[in-house]
Design a protein around this motif. Sequence first.
Motif, PDB file in Angstrom:
ATOM      1  N   TYR A  25      95.398  66.208  84.796  1.00  0.00           N
ATOM      2  CA  TYR A  25      94.317  67.199  84.846  1.00  0.00           C
ATOM      3  C   TYR A  25      93.211  66.826  83.859  1.00  0.00           C
ATOM      4  N   CYS A  26      93.590  66.468  82.619  1.00  0.00           N
ATOM      5  CA  CYS A  26      92.603  66.073  81.612  1.00  0.00           C
ATOM      6  C   CYS A  26      91.791  64.875  82.095  1.00  0.00           C
ATOM      7  N   ILE A  27      92.482  63.902  82.636  1.00  0.00           N
ATOM      8  CA  ILE A  27      91.810  62.693  83.132  1.00  0.00           C
ATOM      9  C   ILE A  27      90.862  63.050  84.270  1.00  0.00           C
ATOM     10  N   ASP A  28      91.301  63.903  85.189  1.00  0.00           N
ATOM     11  CA  ASP A  28      90.465  64.311  86.320  1.00  0.00           C
ATOM     12  C   ASP A  28      89.208  65.051  85.863  1.00  0.00           C
ATOM     13  N   GLN A  29      89.279  65.715  84.703  1.00  0.00           N
ATOM     14  CA  GLN A  29      88.120  66.414  84.151  1.00  0.00           C
ATOM     15  C   GLN A  29      87.190  65.465  83.389  1.00  0.00           C
ATOM     16  N   TRP A  31      88.100  63.950  80.503  1.00  0.00           N
ATOM     17  CA  TRP A  31      88.359  64.097  79.080  1.00  0.00           C
ATOM     18  C   TRP A  31      89.156  62.895  78.559  1.00  0.00           C
ATOM     19  N   ALA A  32      88.895  62.502  77.338  1.00  0.00           N
ATOM     20  CA  ALA A  32      89.668  61.452  76.679  1.00  0.00           C
ATOM     21  C   ALA A  32      90.961  62.079  76.160  1.00  0.00           C
ATOM     22  N   VAL A  33      92.065  61.400  76.384  1.00  0.00           N
ATOM     23  CA  VAL A  33      93.368  61.901  75.943  1.00  0.00           C
ATOM     24  C   VAL A  33      93.790  61.116  74.704  1.00  0.00           C
ATOM     25  N   ASN A  34      94.328  61.822  73.726  1.00  0.00           N
ATOM     26  CA  ASN A  34      94.866  61.127  72.561  1.00  0.00           C
ATOM     27  C   ASN A  34      96.203  61.740  72.164  1.00  0.00           C
ATOM     28  N   SER A  84      96.076  65.809  73.120  1.00  0.00           N
ATOM     29  CA  SER A  84      94.806  66.530  73.141  1.00  0.00           C
ATOM     30  C   SER A  84      93.898  65.906  74.184  1.00  0.00           C
ATOM     31  N   GLY A  85      93.107  66.758  74.824  1.00  0.00           N
ATOM     32  CA  GLY A  85      92.089  66.298  75.759  1.00  0.00           C
ATOM     33  C   GLY A  85      90.721  66.604  75.167  1.00  0.00           C
ATOM     34  N   PHE A  86      89.934  65.555  74.915  1.00  0.00           N
ATOM     35  CA  PHE A  86      88.630  65.693  74.264  1.00  0.00           C
ATOM     36  C   PHE A  86      87.525  65.547  75.304  1.00  0.00           C
TER      37      PHE A  86
END
Length: 131
Positions: A25-29, A31-34, A84-86
């Motif tokens: 979901y984060c990637i689809d938005q 957002w950078a994931v860490n 975290s999704g940035f």
Amino acid sequence: MRVTQGCFSFLPDLTDQQIHAQVQYCIDQGWAVNIEFAEDPHPRNTYWEMWGMPMFDIKDAAAVMMELAECRKVYGDRCYIRLSGFDASHGWESVRISFIVNRPQPEPAFVLDRQEIGGRGLRYTTRVQAP
């Protein structure tokens, strides 16, 4: 007292399949994931150690899950690990989602101490309870 920080904190721990879905979901938005880890998850401890660099260009959650597995191998038995999704988009530039994906076993117990201070004020502190 179970540590409750971030999204999903009052739910049972997420399975790897559920974590994968949230990462995708984060990637689809966009957002950078860490991945971050810390031995002390105190709410004021906002600076957790980062596992590698933020993953800005990842398109598949499997890559993040692979990094999470490596982080768990090294720190999983003694640290809390969170994802975290940035969102780097203009005007937002902040963390949009953050949740714990690993807890040390056994998880340390925390005690909340209450102290009455002048003017009917209260002061609360947390401390780790010895096993």
